[in-house]
Design a protein around this motif. Structure first.
Motif, PDB file in Angstrom:
ATOM      1  N   GLY A 154       0.820  -1.239  -0.358  1.00 23.43           N
ATOM      2  CA  GLY A 154       0.056   0.209   0.059  1.00 23.43           C
ATOM      3  C   GLY A 154       0.990   1.340  -0.264  1.00 23.43           C
ATOM      4  O   GLY A 154       2.419   1.340   0.866  1.00 23.43           O
ATOM      5  N   LEU A 155       0.130   2.430  -0.604  1.00 26.36           N
ATOM      6  CA  LEU A 155       1.528   3.777  -0.294  1.00 26.36           C
ATOM      7  C   LEU A 155       0.723   4.176   0.355  1.00 26.36           C
ATOM      8  O   LEU A 155       2.123   5.198   0.671  1.00 26.36           O
ATOM      9  CB  LEU A 155       0.804   3.937  -1.856  1.00 26.36           C
ATOM     10  CG  LEU A 155       1.449   3.137  -3.122  1.00 26.36           C
ATOM     11  CD1 LEU A 155       1.554   4.411  -4.493  1.00 26.36           C
ATOM     12  CD2 LEU A 155       2.942   3.444  -3.357  1.00 26.36           C
ATOM     13  N   THR A 156      -0.383   3.969   1.349  1.00 25.59           N
ATOM     14  CA  THR A 156      -0.507   5.426   2.280  1.00 25.59           C
ATOM     15  C   THR A 156       1.070   5.431   3.200  1.00 25.59           C
ATOM     16  O   THR A 156       1.453   6.269   3.995  1.00 25.59           O
ATOM     17  CB  THR A 156      -1.926   4.715   2.571  1.00 25.59           C
ATOM     18  OG1 THR A 156      -2.583   4.846   1.113  1.00 25.59           O
ATOM     19  CG2 THR A 156      -1.818   5.741   4.006  1.00 25.59           C
ATOM     20  N   PRO A 157       1.035   4.196   4.161  1.00 23.39           N
ATOM     21  CA  PRO A 157       1.808   4.175   4.712  1.00 23.39           C
ATOM     22  C   PRO A 157       3.286   4.270   4.378  1.00 23.39           C
ATOM     23  O   PRO A 157       3.797   5.163   5.213  1.00 23.39           O
ATOM     24  CB  PRO A 157       1.599   2.465   5.039  1.00 23.39           C
ATOM     25  CG  PRO A 157       0.171   2.079   5.062  1.00 23.39           C
ATOM     26  CD  PRO A 157      -0.154   2.140   3.450  1.00 23.39           C
ATOM     27  N   ASP A 190       3.270   8.132   4.292  1.00 23.46           N
ATOM     28  CA  ASP A 190       3.093   8.313   5.748  1.00 23.46           C
ATOM     29  C   ASP A 190       4.630   8.613   6.171  1.00 23.46           C
ATOM     30  O   ASP A 190       5.477   9.575   7.141  1.00 23.46           O
ATOM     31  CB  ASP A 190       2.346   7.927   7.244  1.00 23.46           C
ATOM     32  CG  ASP A 190       0.757   7.827   6.723  1.00 23.46           C
ATOM     33  OD1 ASP A 190       0.584   8.681   6.364  1.00 23.46           O
ATOM     34  OD2 ASP A 190       0.126   7.160   6.462  1.00 23.46           O
ATOM     35  N   VAL A 191       5.309   7.311   6.180  1.00 23.36           N
ATOM     36  CA  VAL A 191       6.529   7.132   6.571  1.00 23.36           C
ATOM     37  C   VAL A 191       7.981   8.631   5.721  1.00 23.36           C
ATOM     38  O   VAL A 191       8.042   8.820   6.794  1.00 23.36           O
ATOM     39  CB  VAL A 191       7.447   5.827   5.846  1.00 23.36           C
ATOM     40  CG1 VAL A 191       8.945   6.300   6.454  1.00 23.36           C
ATOM     41  CG2 VAL A 191       6.743   5.080   7.459  1.00 23.36           C
ATOM     42  N   LEU A 221       9.991  11.096   7.655  1.00 25.08           N
ATOM     43  CA  LEU A 221      11.216  11.084   7.663  1.00 25.08           C
ATOM     44  C   LEU A 221      11.243  13.414   7.567  1.00 25.08           C
ATOM     45  O   LEU A 221      12.119  13.736   7.486  1.00 25.08           O
ATOM     46  CB  LEU A 221      11.499  10.716   6.639  1.00 25.08           C
ATOM     47  CG  LEU A 221      11.899   9.221   7.232  1.00 25.08           C
ATOM     48  CD1 LEU A 221      12.168   7.692   6.551  1.00 25.08           C
ATOM     49  CD2 LEU A 221      12.698   8.713   8.736  1.00 25.08           C
ATOM     50  N   LEU A 222      10.567  13.442   6.087  1.00 21.85           N
ATOM     51  CA  LEU A 222      10.967  14.548   5.885  1.00 21.85           C
ATOM     52  C   LEU A 222      10.769  15.137   7.059  1.00 21.85           C
ATOM     53  O   LEU A 222      11.611  16.563   7.443  1.00 21.85           O
ATOM     54  CB  LEU A 222       9.739  14.952   4.746  1.00 21.85           C
ATOM     55  CG  LEU A 222      10.061  16.147   4.384  1.00 21.85           C
ATOM     56  CD1 LEU A 222      11.401  16.766   3.312  1.00 21.85           C
ATOM     57  CD2 LEU A 222       8.864  15.779   3.679  1.00 21.85           C
ATOM     58  N   LEU A 223       9.386  15.438   7.775  1.00 23.60           N
ATOM     59  CA  LEU A 223       9.130  16.524   8.891  1.00 23.60           C
ATOM     60  C   LEU A 223      10.926  16.832  10.190  1.00 23.60           C
ATOM     61  O   LEU A 223      11.574  17.239  10.936  1.00 23.60           O
ATOM     62  CB  LEU A 223       8.203  16.024   9.378  1.00 23.60           C
ATOM     63  CG  LEU A 223       6.984  16.938   9.181  1.00 23.60           C
ATOM     64  CD1 LEU A 223       5.950  16.565   9.578  1.00 23.60           C
ATOM     65  CD2 LEU A 223       7.046  18.039   9.225  1.00 23.60           C
TER      66      LEU A 223
END
Length: 132
Positions: free
Chosen positions: A15-18, A21-22, A26-28
């Protein structure tokens, strides 16, 4: 009776949604932990044991307290303008002896070193033993 059932595929779809999210977390994390401060350097020289020229004037004894107050002979220099301090430094060609207190921060000492350099101090010594 035999039913024709399609064989289950052994591949599972990710799934692309998780994954999004990851990547967002990581970006934040990297945005919040990075610093955008422009670093500057300050030239410091370690004093050698032998002195070149001895000045006739005693060194100007400055102290830095924890609140950032600069003292000259136990008198606060809050009212002393940069022009007066420059006259003390340049006209007599004096060395400066800077003594920080235990409560003063490194940033306060470095700020005062930069200020003295801009005002024309010939040489500044920093005592390692703090003020009482």
């Amino acid at each position: 009776m035999q039913l024709d059932r399609p064989a289950r595929s052994s591949k599972k779809l990710i799934g692309l949604t998780p994954l999004i999210d990851v990547v967002f977390i990581l970006l934040l994390f990297f945005m919040l932990t990075s610093s955008f401060i422009q670093w500057q350097s300050l030239d410091l020289m370690v004093a050698s044991g032998n002195k070149g020229e001895a000045s006739d004037e005693p060194p100007l004894m400055l102290g830095v307290h924890g609140d950032g107050t600069v003292f000259l002979a136990n008198e606060p220099l809050a009212n002393l303008a940069d022009v007066q301090l420059r006259e003390l430094l340049v006209s007599r060609d004096r060395d400066v002896n800077l003594t920080p207190s235990d409560a003063s921060s490194i940033q306060q000492v470095v700020t005062l070193l930069e200020r003295l350099e801009m005002l024309g101090a010939r040489s500044v010594s920093v005592n390692t033993r703090p003020l009482p």
